[in-house]
Design an enzyme around this catalytic site. Structure first.
Site, PDB file in Angstrom:
ATOM      1  N   ALA A 104      55.937 -35.764  63.373  1.00 52.66           N
ATOM      2  CA  ALA A 104      55.964 -34.751  64.424  1.00 52.66           C
ATOM      3  C   ALA A 104      56.992 -33.703  64.016  1.00 52.66           C
ATOM      4  CB  ALA A 104      56.343 -35.403  65.753  1.00 52.66           C
ATOM      5  N   GLU A 164      61.539 -42.773  62.856  1.00 51.63           N
ATOM      6  CA  GLU A 164      62.067 -42.122  64.065  1.00 51.63           C
ATOM      7  C   GLU A 164      63.477 -42.574  64.409  1.00 51.63           C
ATOM      8  OE1 GLU A 164      58.998 -43.372  63.760  1.00 51.63           O
ATOM      9  OE2 GLU A 164      57.537 -42.011  64.681  1.00 51.63           O
ATOM     10  N   GLY A 181      54.891 -39.467  63.045  1.00 49.07           N
ATOM     11  CA  GLY A 181      53.599 -39.045  63.600  1.00 49.07           C
ATOM     12  C   GLY A 181      52.491 -39.007  62.564  1.00 49.07           C
ATOM     13  N   GLU A 228      51.308 -42.530  62.430  1.00 50.14           N
ATOM     14  CA  GLU A 228      50.619 -42.757  63.708  1.00 50.14           C
ATOM     15  C   GLU A 228      49.223 -42.128  63.680  1.00 50.14           C
ATOM     16  OE1 GLU A 228      54.035 -41.158  65.892  1.00 50.14           O
ATOM     17  OE2 GLU A 228      54.089 -43.031  67.013  1.00 50.14           O
TER      18      GLU A 228
HETATM   19  N1  COA Z   1      59.259 -31.732  61.037  1.00 51.34           N
HETATM   20  C1  COA Z   1      59.549 -30.464  60.755  1.00 51.34           C
HETATM   21  N2  COA Z   1      59.721 -30.010  59.502  1.00 51.34           N
HETATM   22  C2  COA Z   1      59.586 -30.902  58.506  1.00 51.34           C
HETATM   23  C3  COA Z   1      59.288 -32.246  58.730  1.00 51.34           C
HETATM   24  C4  COA Z   1      59.097 -32.666  60.068  1.00 51.34           C
HETATM   25  N3  COA Z   1      58.787 -33.918  60.390  1.00 51.34           N
HETATM   26  N4  COA Z   1      59.241 -32.890  57.525  1.00 51.34           N
HETATM   27  C5  COA Z   1      59.494 -31.955  56.590  1.00 51.34           C
HETATM   28  N5  COA Z   1      59.718 -30.765  57.175  1.00 51.34           N
HETATM   29  C6  COA Z   1      60.033 -29.485  56.522  1.00 51.34           C
HETATM   30  C7  COA Z   1      61.465 -29.443  56.019  1.00 51.34           C
HETATM   31  O1  COA Z   1      62.344 -29.103  57.076  1.00 51.34           O
HETATM   32  C8  COA Z   1      61.353 -28.367  54.959  1.00 51.34           C
HETATM   33  O2  COA Z   1      61.320 -27.113  55.595  1.00 51.34           O
HETATM   34  P1  COA Z   1      62.215 -25.882  55.021  1.00 51.34           P
HETATM   35  O3  COA Z   1      61.706 -25.646  53.617  1.00 51.34           O
HETATM   36  O4  COA Z   1      61.927 -24.749  55.955  1.00 51.34           O
HETATM   37  O5  COA Z   1      63.640 -26.353  55.041  1.00 51.34           O
HETATM   38  C9  COA Z   1      59.972 -28.615  54.364  1.00 51.34           C
HETATM   39  O6  COA Z   1      59.230 -29.342  55.347  1.00 51.34           O
HETATM   40  C10 COA Z   1      59.990 -29.443  53.090  1.00 51.34           C
HETATM   41  O7  COA Z   1      60.682 -30.649  53.363  1.00 51.34           O
HETATM   42  P2  COA Z   1      61.897 -31.190  52.480  1.00 51.34           P
HETATM   43  O8  COA Z   1      62.716 -32.115  53.350  1.00 51.34           O
HETATM   44  O9  COA Z   1      62.608 -30.055  51.831  1.00 51.34           O
HETATM   45  O10 COA Z   1      61.117 -32.008  51.350  1.00 51.34           O
HETATM   46  P3  COA Z   1      61.665 -33.234  50.485  1.00 51.34           P
HETATM   47  O11 COA Z   1      60.663 -33.462  49.426  1.00 51.34           O
HETATM   48  O12 COA Z   1      63.080 -33.008  50.085  1.00 51.34           O
HETATM   49  O13 COA Z   1      61.679 -34.496  51.490  1.00 51.34           O
HETATM   50  C11 COA Z   1      60.732 -35.937  53.190  1.00 51.34           C
HETATM   51  C12 COA Z   1      60.450 -35.019  51.987  1.00 51.34           C
HETATM   52  C13 COA Z   1      59.381 -36.340  53.772  1.00 51.34           C
HETATM   53  C14 COA Z   1      61.489 -37.179  52.725  1.00 51.34           C
HETATM   54  C15 COA Z   1      61.574 -35.162  54.231  1.00 51.34           C
HETATM   55  O14 COA Z   1      60.952 -33.899  54.475  1.00 51.34           O
HETATM   56  C16 COA Z   1      61.713 -35.876  55.556  1.00 51.34           C
HETATM   57  O15 COA Z   1      62.462 -36.826  55.654  1.00 51.34           O
HETATM   58  N6  COA Z   1      61.003 -35.404  56.600  1.00 51.34           N
HETATM   59  C17 COA Z   1      61.116 -35.955  57.914  1.00 51.34           C
HETATM   60  C18 COA Z   1      60.379 -37.251  58.028  1.00 51.34           C
HETATM   61  C19 COA Z   1      60.540 -37.823  59.420  1.00 51.34           C
HETATM   62  O16 COA Z   1      61.610 -38.213  59.847  1.00 51.34           O
HETATM   63  N7  COA Z   1      59.420 -37.881  60.153  1.00 51.34           N
HETATM   64  C20 COA Z   1      59.382 -38.422  61.468  1.00 51.34           C
HETATM   65  C21 COA Z   1      59.547 -37.356  62.475  1.00 51.34           C
HETATM   66  S1  COA Z   1      59.495 -38.064  64.112  1.00 51.34           S
END
Ligand code: COA
Length: 260
Positions: A66, A134, A111, A114
């Protein structure tokens, strides 16, 4: 219908729906949740579509969760509404009248997992990583994750993934029963479309009855579930496809199903 955050493509009777926010790793904001709900309502209503494949744009993610930036500013009431919007959309997929296959091409987190778990089958890239992180954000799963993971993989795996929050490999996801199959990343699309096409060429009313039996049976006691299955079995005798399928077998020829 045109969408801002989705790509829609038809390959014969297979509709491919791609969440298209690759710069945000396809994170689910409110607009995307709304568009997915509409896109699956269209799948349900369109007789020319027999199977849907759901995936994410770009090389990195199916859906990375999400949208955290949107959730960060929500009030409790807005949080409830955001959860309900996603939950209702995923319930629409889970109870859809046609099979939906998640093609998990990369991160399926929060999400994203999910969403994949609300689909009927999950085919994943060997590079995919899945999880319910989460808790690391001070959150809990809000689109059915704690419940579908519990039912798919059992209490121990569900509690581990939700409480520890670390992503797991596709291989471990397969071993836990969360993923149906793993394909090499470069063969994922071909393999997923082959499965989708095989199902699209089978009898759609039988597919629908099977989906109904599993949804209803999964939420009923055994007696009611078996009775429901018997009713669906009886109903299928009213279809032309059942007569075509059994006759084709007896006549040693390939069946041609019409969805009638
Ligand atoms: N919501 C909003 N934005 C998200 C996102 C999310 N769940 N997951 C990734 N993004 C965005 C990042 O903020 C980044 O945006 P930016 O370039 O404007 O800063 C872009 O997507 C790329 O993500 P980034 O974190 O730079 O990539 P990465 O390869 O370094 O890491 C992940 C990949 C998946 C490990 C990392 O993005 C992450 O941990 N995301 C969140 C996962 C999460 O907690 N999901 C559950 C949400 S309830």
């Amino acid at each position: 219908m045109s969408y801002s955050n989705l790509l829609i493509e038809d390959f014969g009777a297979v509709r491919k729906i791609t969440v298209n926010r690759p710069d945000k790793l396809n994170a689910l904001n409110s607009d995307t949740l709304r568009e997915l709900d509409e896109a699956f309502a269209e799948v349900a209503a369109d007789d020319s579509v027999r199977v849907a494949v759901l995936t994410g744009a770009g090389p990195k993610a199916f859906v990375a969760g999400a949208d955290i930036s949107e959730m960060n500013g929500l009030t409790p009431v807005e949080g409830r509404d955001f959860s309900k919007r996603g939950s209702d959309m995923m319930r629409r997929i889970e109870t859809l009248n046609k099979p939906v296959i998640a093609m998990v091409n990369g991160f399926a987190l929060g999400g994203g997992l999910e969403l994949a778990m609300s689909c009927h089958l999950r085919i994943a890239s060997d590079k995919a990583k899945i999880g319910q992180p989460e808790i690391k954000l001070g959150l809990v799963p809000g689109f059915g994750g704690s419940q579908r993971l519990l039912r798919l993989a059992g209490r121990a795996a569900c509690l581990e993934l939700c409480l520890v929050g670390d992503p797991i490999s596709a291989q471990r996801g397969y071993e836990l029963g969360v993923l149906n199959e793993i394909a090499a990343a470069e063969q994922l699309e071909e393999r997923t479309m082959a499965i989708a096409t095989q199902i699209a060429n089978s009898a759609p009313l039988a597919a629908r009855a099977i989906l109904d039996c599993v949804v209803v049976g999964g939420e009923s006691n055994m007696g009611d579930a078996l009775s429901y299955e018997s009713t669906q079995f009886g109903l299928i005798f009213s279809t032309e496809d059942m007569h075509e399928g059994t006759s084709a077998f007896l006549e040693k020829r390939a069946a041609v199903f019409k969805g009638k």
